[in-house]
Design a protein around this motif. Structure first.
Motif, PDB file in Angstrom:
ATOM      1  N   GLY A 133       0.820  -1.202   0.000  1.00  0.00           N
ATOM      2  CA  GLY A 133       0.000   0.000   0.000  1.00  0.00           C
ATOM      3  C   GLY A 133       0.851   1.247   0.000  1.00  0.00           C
ATOM      4  O   GLY A 133       2.058   1.205   0.268  1.00  0.00           O
TER       5      GLY A 133
ATOM      6  N   GLN B 201      -3.072   6.581  -5.342  1.00  0.00           N
ATOM      7  CA  GLN B 201      -3.296   5.716  -4.186  1.00  0.00           C
ATOM      8  C   GLN B 201      -4.369   4.666  -4.462  1.00  0.00           C
ATOM      9  O   GLN B 201      -4.257   3.528  -4.002  1.00  0.00           O
ATOM     10  CB  GLN B 201      -3.672   6.562  -2.968  1.00  0.00           C
ATOM     11  CG  GLN B 201      -2.532   7.431  -2.479  1.00  0.00           C
ATOM     12  CD  GLN B 201      -2.979   8.391  -1.389  1.00  0.00           C
ATOM     13  OE1 GLN B 201      -2.843   8.108  -0.205  1.00  0.00           O
ATOM     14  NE2 GLN B 201      -3.517   9.533  -1.791  1.00  0.00           N
TER      15      GLN B 201
ATOM     16  N   THR C  49      -2.878   1.538  -6.176  1.00  0.00           N
ATOM     17  CA  THR C  49      -2.186   0.566  -5.321  1.00  0.00           C
ATOM     18  C   THR C  49      -3.087   0.020  -4.223  1.00  0.00           C
ATOM     19  O   THR C  49      -3.084  -1.188  -3.966  1.00  0.00           O
ATOM     20  CB  THR C  49      -0.945   1.221  -4.680  1.00  0.00           C
ATOM     21  OG1 THR C  49      -0.047   1.643  -5.712  1.00  0.00           O
ATOM     22  CG2 THR C  49      -0.224   0.239  -3.774  1.00  0.00           C
ATOM     23  N   ASN C  50      -3.858   0.883  -3.577  1.00  0.00           N
ATOM     24  CA  ASN C  50      -4.601   0.490  -2.377  1.00  0.00           C
ATOM     25  C   ASN C  50      -5.940  -0.192  -2.674  1.00  0.00           C
ATOM     26  O   ASN C  50      -6.457  -0.928  -1.836  1.00  0.00           O
ATOM     27  CB  ASN C  50      -4.860   1.707  -1.484  1.00  0.00           C
ATOM     28  CG  ASN C  50      -3.578   2.313  -0.953  1.00  0.00           C
ATOM     29  OD1 ASN C  50      -2.511   1.720  -1.048  1.00  0.00           O
ATOM     30  ND2 ASN C  50      -3.677   3.516  -0.408  1.00  0.00           N
TER      31      ASN C  50
ATOM     32  N   TYR D   4      -5.968   9.333   1.148  1.00  0.00           N
ATOM     33  CA  TYR D   4      -5.615   7.975   1.576  1.00  0.00           C
ATOM     34  C   TYR D   4      -6.813   7.288   2.217  1.00  0.00           C
ATOM     35  O   TYR D   4      -7.119   6.121   1.922  1.00  0.00           O
ATOM     36  CB  TYR D   4      -4.454   8.038   2.558  1.00  0.00           C
ATOM     37  CG  TYR D   4      -4.153   6.738   3.283  1.00  0.00           C
ATOM     38  CD1 TYR D   4      -3.459   5.715   2.650  1.00  0.00           C
ATOM     39  CD2 TYR D   4      -4.567   6.540   4.602  1.00  0.00           C
ATOM     40  CE1 TYR D   4      -3.173   4.526   3.312  1.00  0.00           C
ATOM     41  CE2 TYR D   4      -4.288   5.360   5.266  1.00  0.00           C
ATOM     42  CZ  TYR D   4      -3.599   4.357   4.624  1.00  0.00           C
ATOM     43  OH  TYR D   4      -3.334   3.179   5.278  1.00  0.00           O
TER      44      TYR D   4
ATOM     45  N   THR E 153      -9.302   5.873  -0.173  1.00  0.00           N
ATOM     46  CA  THR E 153      -8.901   4.615  -0.815  1.00  0.00           C
ATOM     47  C   THR E 153      -9.101   3.430   0.119  1.00  0.00           C
ATOM     48  O   THR E 153      -9.467   2.341  -0.324  1.00  0.00           O
ATOM     49  CB  THR E 153      -7.435   4.662  -1.280  1.00  0.00           C
ATOM     50  OG1 THR E 153      -6.543   4.666  -0.158  1.00  0.00           O
ATOM     51  CG2 THR E 153      -7.162   5.880  -2.137  1.00  0.00           C
ATOM     52  N   LYS E 154      -8.877   3.628   1.408  1.00  0.00           N
ATOM     53  CA  LYS E 154      -9.059   2.537   2.361  1.00  0.00           C
ATOM     54  C   LYS E 154     -10.543   2.263   2.605  1.00  0.00           C
ATOM     55  O   LYS E 154     -10.925   1.105   2.847  1.00  0.00           O
ATOM     56  CB  LYS E 154      -8.338   2.848   3.675  1.00  0.00           C
ATOM     57  CG  LYS E 154      -6.821   2.742   3.573  1.00  0.00           C
ATOM     58  CD  LYS E 154      -6.379   1.334   3.153  1.00  0.00           C
ATOM     59  CE  LYS E 154      -4.878   1.161   3.202  1.00  0.00           C
ATOM     60  NZ  LYS E 154      -4.438  -0.210   2.851  1.00  0.00           N
TER      61      LYS E 154
END
Length: 236
Positions: free
Chosen positions: A79, A98, A101-102, A143, A146-147
């Motif tokens: 991540g 992000q 990747t995440n 971020y 994305t999570k």
């Protein structure tokens, strides 16, 4: 599922939390541990099989799924995190980087390895999420988004993979004491403790692990029905 005799693939396994996942998998008796990183030369842990993998490269992902057809546990650990809010000049670019990747990284791996896991009696998937899946702020706003998306994906994958008996576990945790947070003056948890609690949860057939006290407190405050997200929308 149990770690003993498992065949584990860990993304981002060259340092930090990924390295801790690899060490503990070996300690718990995993039969084989594939340690994946963009640069396999950065994998120095004895006893693992270094694997070249960029989670943002679909060809890489497809190749690894072919070459590692004995995997029974996929750990989507790789991540990235960038500082900045949605009103910053480069917010869209940060968010796209992000997300790649995440969110799309774990999605590519999960889709590619779903048939592999099915062929190996179901197995399991661990997605490394965050306390930021649920709470956010200007410093880590992009971020966090994305999570949140990765958390939603994890819940949907869990439902879609039930029929093939694949256990899907979401790991939520706050700041971890690794080189990525070395310059941050915040409470941190040791990566070894995060990994131990995560593997304990996996072996207890848990759907999620709340690895530290701040994450547990936030989760408790969210709802009086904390497991409602385990139910599919079309089942009501």
């Amino acid at each position: 599922m149990k770690l003993e005799n498992a065949v584990v693939l860990i993304t981002g396994a060259n340092r930090g939390l990924g390295l801790a996942f690899a060490k503990e998998a070996l300690a718990r008796g995993a039969r084989k541990v594939y340690a994946a990183a963009r640069n396999p030369a950065s994998i120095t842990l004895k006893g693992v099989v270094p694997v070249k993998l960029d989670v943002n490269n679909p060809e890489d992902v497809a190749r690894v799924a072919r070459e590692c057809a004995d995997v029974t546990l996929l750990i989507n650990n790789a991540g990235v995190a960038e500082m900045g809010g949605f009103l910053s000049d480069d917010a869209e670019a940060m968010l796209r980087r992000q997300l790649e990747t995440n969110l799309f990284g774990p999605l590519r791996l999960s889709r590619s390895f779903a048939p592999v896991l099915a062929n190996n009696s179901g197995g399991g998937i661990i997605n490394v999420l965050s306390i930021a899946s649920w709470i956010t702020g200007p410093i880590l706003a992009t971020y966090s988004a994305t999570k949140s998306a990765a958390w939603s994906m994890t819940n949907a994958l869990r439902q879609e993979l039930t029929s093939q008996h694949t256990q899907v576990l979401g790991l939520h945790v706050g700041f971890i004491d690794t080189d990525l947070t070395s310059n941050m003056d915040v409470p941190k948890i040791a990566p070894e403790l995060v990994v131990s609690r995560t593997y304990d949860g996996l072996e207890q057939n848990a759907h999620q692990v709340l690895a530290d006290e701040p994450t547990q407190q936030v989760h408790q405050a969210l709802s009086s029905h904390p497991d409602v997200y385990l139910v599919a929308m079309d089942s009501h």
